[in-house]
Design a protein around this motif. Structure first.
Motif, PDB file in Angstrom:
ATOM      1  N   LYS A 318       0.801  -1.223   0.000  1.00 40.68           N
ATOM      2  CA  LYS A 318       0.000   0.000   0.000  1.00 40.68           C
ATOM      3  C   LYS A 318       0.837   1.278   0.000  1.00 40.68           C
ATOM      4  N   ASP A 319       2.146   1.144   0.154  1.00 47.20           N
ATOM      5  CA  ASP A 319       2.993   2.335   0.262  1.00 47.20           C
ATOM      6  C   ASP A 319       3.575   2.789  -1.059  1.00 47.20           C
ATOM      7  N   ARG A 320       3.178   2.157  -2.170  1.00 52.38           N
ATOM      8  CA  ARG A 320       3.831   2.474  -3.449  1.00 52.38           C
ATOM      9  C   ARG A 320       2.863   2.307  -4.613  1.00 52.38           C
ATOM     10  N   GLY A 321       3.350   2.599  -5.821  1.00 54.39           N
ATOM     11  CA  GLY A 321       2.560   2.381  -7.017  1.00 54.39           C
ATOM     12  C   GLY A 321       1.940   3.628  -7.607  1.00 54.39           C
ATOM     13  N   VAL A 322       2.056   4.766  -6.926  1.00 57.42           N
ATOM     14  CA  VAL A 322       1.531   6.032  -7.422  1.00 57.42           C
ATOM     15  C   VAL A 322       2.447   7.144  -6.929  1.00 57.42           C
ATOM     16  N   LEU A 323       2.646   8.171  -7.744  1.00 55.27           N
ATOM     17  CA  LEU A 323       3.510   9.284  -7.360  1.00 55.27           C
ATOM     18  C   LEU A 323       2.673  10.314  -6.622  1.00 55.27           C
TER      19      LEU A 323
END
Length: 573
Positions: A318-323
Motif C-alpha cells: 500500500k505504500d507504493r505504485g503512485v507518485l
C-alpha cells in the motif's frame, strides 16, 4: 537518516512537504504522469528519506535533479520472478534490472530452496536487506515441487514459519501443487492456513471451472500461468489478479495483451518469470513489456497502471505504485513516454547509480558444492530397444508446457536411436543432489540439432542435470563439464566442450558480473546454433524439460521407477 516510523522522520517529512524546510532531494520541472487518471502536470517532486513529500508545486533542496524534458512514472513492479533463473546473484540482478525502472521485484526463491532448502531462503532474505531495489520475497510453498524427481530439500510449514515475519516477506509463493489443494492434503492445508492473513500467490495452468473455484477458496488470489485470453478472462471474472508474463522462455504477452483494458487494468499486473542478462541487454525488462503493449494500441494509462499501482495493490504493498505525497519514492524518469525509455531510476529515494550500488554489503554465496554427481560415460545414455512406439516430449517454443508425442524410432544393436529426420533427440536427467547415480532417459522433439549436446544444472524445479543430445559421447562431455564446473551450462560435440557458463552458486547462479554472464550466453547461443539448434532460448528450454506441467511427459530419476522410460504426469487436466 531517521527511520520512517520515528517521530523525527515524520516531523521532517511534514515540514518539507508543507514547504517550511528543504527536502532531501527534489526533481525539478518534471512531467508527472498520474496512474490515477492519466493526466500529466509539470511540477517538482520533493523527497525526504524514502518518501515522496510534495508534488504539484515547487520545492527546494540541496540535491536536485533537472527533470526538464523527462516524464516521471511510478517505479515498475515485477510481480513474479525467480532471481536464480536470471543466472546472476541478487546483487547483480539488482545492478542489471533497477536501471530499467524496476524498483520492486517480488521473488520466489523456489529454485535455490529446492537445492539448499532453508539455507537458500535465508541467503535471499539476507540479500534483500542489502539490495538498492526493494526485493520482496514470497516463501517457497512447494519444495519439492514433485514426487517424480529427487530434489535437494524438503520444506514443511515448520521450516517456513520462522521467516514469516521477516521485513522482506509478503506471504506464500506460487502454490504449484494445485492437485494437493483440491485433494485437501494435510501438509498443503497447514501451509495455506498459516498464511491466510498474508498473500498467497497462485500457479494454476489451465485450471478452470469448479476446480478453479475450489483453488480460489483457499485464499489464493494471483496467477501468472494464464496462456490464453480465455483462461485469463475466467480467472479475472473470479477475482484473480492476472500477472501477464513475458520472459526469456514463457512468452504470453501477445496472447494476453487484449485483456488489458480500462475495465480490467486494476486487476492485471506484469511479470517476467524470468529474463536472463542477454535478453535484458537486447530487449529490456518490464520496460520492454510496457513499450510493446503501448505499441499494440493499449492505452498508456492502463499499461503504466498495471506496471505499478495494480501490482502494488494485488500484493498488499500500500505504500507504493503512485507518485503522491506519503508514498514511497520509487520513480522512473523517462526520456520517451510511449517507448518507455528509462533515463534514471530512483528507489526508496536513492538514485540508482554506481555510487548507490557500491554501498551494498554483499552476502557471501552459498551452495558452492551442491553438484554431487559422479562422471558419466557415453554408455550412460544408451536406451534399450522396445517393440512399441517411443514416448517423446514435444517442445513448444516460447512455452513451458509440452506435447506428448509418439514416434517410431530406429533400432540397432538392441538400442533405440535418435532420428534426425523426425527431429527426435535423446534427453536425460542426471540426479545431482544425493549422488544416487540415477539417470532418467527419453526422447525430445523440437530442438533441430544434428550433432552435439546441451547440458544444464538448471532443471526446473528439482534442478538435477538435464541434457539434450544428438549423440551419447557429446552428452557425456557436456554433463561431465557441468559437474566439473559445479553447475552451469555446457555445449559439447563428440570431441569436447565448445562453450560454457559456470553457475557454482547452488548450481544456479554465476559469481561473475552480469556483463560477463551476458557475454558467455552469447557464446553459448552461437555454439548451440552451430549444432543446428533452431530454438531461440535452447538453454532455458532444456532447463524446463523436467518440469511436470500439463500436459507433460516427465522424465523420472527415481530408483523405484524404470529409469529407461517416461512417466506420464496428468495433474487433473
Amino acid at each position: 537518516m531517521p527511520h520512517r516510523h520515528d517521530e523525527s522522520f515524520l516531523d521532517k517529512a511534514i515540514a518539507a512537504g508543507a514547504g517550511e524546510i528543504a527536502a532531501d532531494l527534489v526533481i525539478k520541472n518534471v512531467q508527472l504522469f498520474s496512474v490515477v487518471d492519466g493526466s500529466t502536470v509539470t511540477t517538482d517532486i520533493a523527497i525526504v528519506g524514502d518518501r515522496i513529500v510534495g508534488t504539484h508545486d515547487t520545492y527546494r533542496a540541496e540535491n536536485t535533479i533537472d527533470g526538464t524534458g523527462l516524464t516521471a512514472v511510478p517505479g515498475f513492479i515485477d510481480t513474479h520472478l525467480h532471481v536464480e533463473s536470471s543466472l546472476v546473484t541478487p546483487f547483480e540482478f539488482d545492478r542489471c534490472v533497477l536501471p530499467h525502472g524496476v524498483t520492486t521485484a517480488i521473488c520466489d526463491p523456489h529454485e535455490i530452496a529446492n537445492v539448499l532448502g532453508v539455507e537458500g531462503i535465508r541467503y535471499f532474505l539476507d540479500s534483500s536487506l542489502q539490495t538498492v531495489m526493494d526485493l520482496k520475497v514470497n516463501l517457497s510453498s512447494c519444495v519439492p515441487a514433485t514426487a517424480f524427481e529427487t530434489a535437494g530439500a524438503c520444506l514443511e510449514i515448520e521450516d517456513l514459519l520462522p521467516f514469516k515475519d521477516h521485513s522482506s516477506v509478503i506471504g506464500l509463493a506460487e502454490f504449484m501443487n494445485f492437485p494437493g489443494v483440491l485433494a485437501r492434503d494435510p501438509k498443503v492445508l497447514a501451509k495455506l492456513a498459516a498464511f491466510q492473513d498474508g498473500h498467497i500467490d497462485g500457479h494454476a495452468p489451465l485450471l478452470g471451472g469448479k476446480p478453479l473455484n475450489g483453488y480460489l477458496a483457499a485464499g489464493i488470489r494471483t496467477d501468472h500461468e494464464a496462456t490464453s485470453a480465455e483462461e485469463a478472462q475466467e480467472k479475472l471474472s473470479k477475482g484473480m489478479a492476472v500477472l501477464m508474463r513475458e520472459g526469456s522462455v514463457c512468452k504470453d504477452l501477445d496472447a494476453l495483451a487484449l485483456i488489458l483494458t480500462s475495465d480490467t487494468s486494476a486487476f492485471v499486473a506484469l511479470c517476467t518469470d524470468d529474463r536472463n542478462p542477454l535478453d535484458i541487454a537486447e530487449e529490456g525488462h518490464l520496460d520492454s513489456m510496457i513499450r510493446r503493449l503501448i505499441a499494440k494500441g493499449i492505452r498508456p494509462l492502463d499499461v503504466y497502471r498495471a506496471a505499478s499501482w495494480s501490482a502494488a495493490n494485488a500484493f498488499g504493498l500500500k505504500d507504493r505504485g503512485v507518485l503522491a505525497p506519503g508514498k514511497r519514492a520509487d520513480i522512473a524518469l523517462l526520456s520517451d513516454f510511449e517507448d518507455c525509455r528509462v533515463e534514471t531510476a530512483i528507489c526508496g529515494g536513492v538514485v540508482a547509480d554506481d555510487a548507490a550500488f557500491a554501498t551494498r554489503s554483499i552476502v557471501a554465496p552459498v551452495g558452492l558444492d551442491s553438484v554431487k554427481a559422479d562422471e558419466v560415460s557415453a554408455a550412460s545414455f544408451n536406451i534399450p530397444a522396445r517393440n512399441s512406439e517411443a514416448d517423446v516430449i514435444g517442445v513448444i517454443p516460447g512455452k513451458i508446457i509440452t506435447e506428448h508425442l509418439k514416434r517410431t524410432l530406429p533400432v540397432n544393436g538392441g538400442k533405440t536411436l535418435v532420428d534426425f529426420e523426425q527431429d527426435v533427440l535423446k534427453v536425460a536427467v542426471v540426479e545431482r543432489h544425493k549422488g544416487t547415480g540415477n539417470i532418467g532417459l527419453g526422447f525430445v522433439h523440437g530442438f533441430g540439432m544434428k550433432q552435439g549436446a546441451i547440458a544444464s544444472s538448471v532443471g526446473h524445479d528439482s534442478h538435477n542435470i538435464c541434457v539434450v543430445g544428438a549423440d551419447e559421447a557429446a552428452m557425456a562431455h557436456a554433463v561431465n563439464r557441468v559437474i566439473a564446473m559445479k553447475g552451469g551450462f555446457a555445449v559439447a560435440g563428440q570431441d569436447g566442450v565448445k562453450a560454457e557458463l559456470a553457475l557454482p552458486l547452488a548450481g544456479l547462479m554465476s559469481l561473475e558480473p552480469f556483463e560477463t554472464v551476458r557475454h558467455d550466453l552469447e557464446d553459448l547461443r552461437h555454439a548451440a546454433k552451430s549444432l543446428g539448434c533452431t530454438l531461440a532460448e535452447p538453454f532455458l528450454q532444456v532447463a524446463f524439460l523436467p518440469l511436470p506441467v500439463i500436459p507433460h511427459l516427465k522424465i523420472t530419476d527415481f530408483g523405484m521407477f524404470d529409469v529407461n522410460k517416461f512417466e506420464l504426469v496428468d495433474q487433473g487436466s
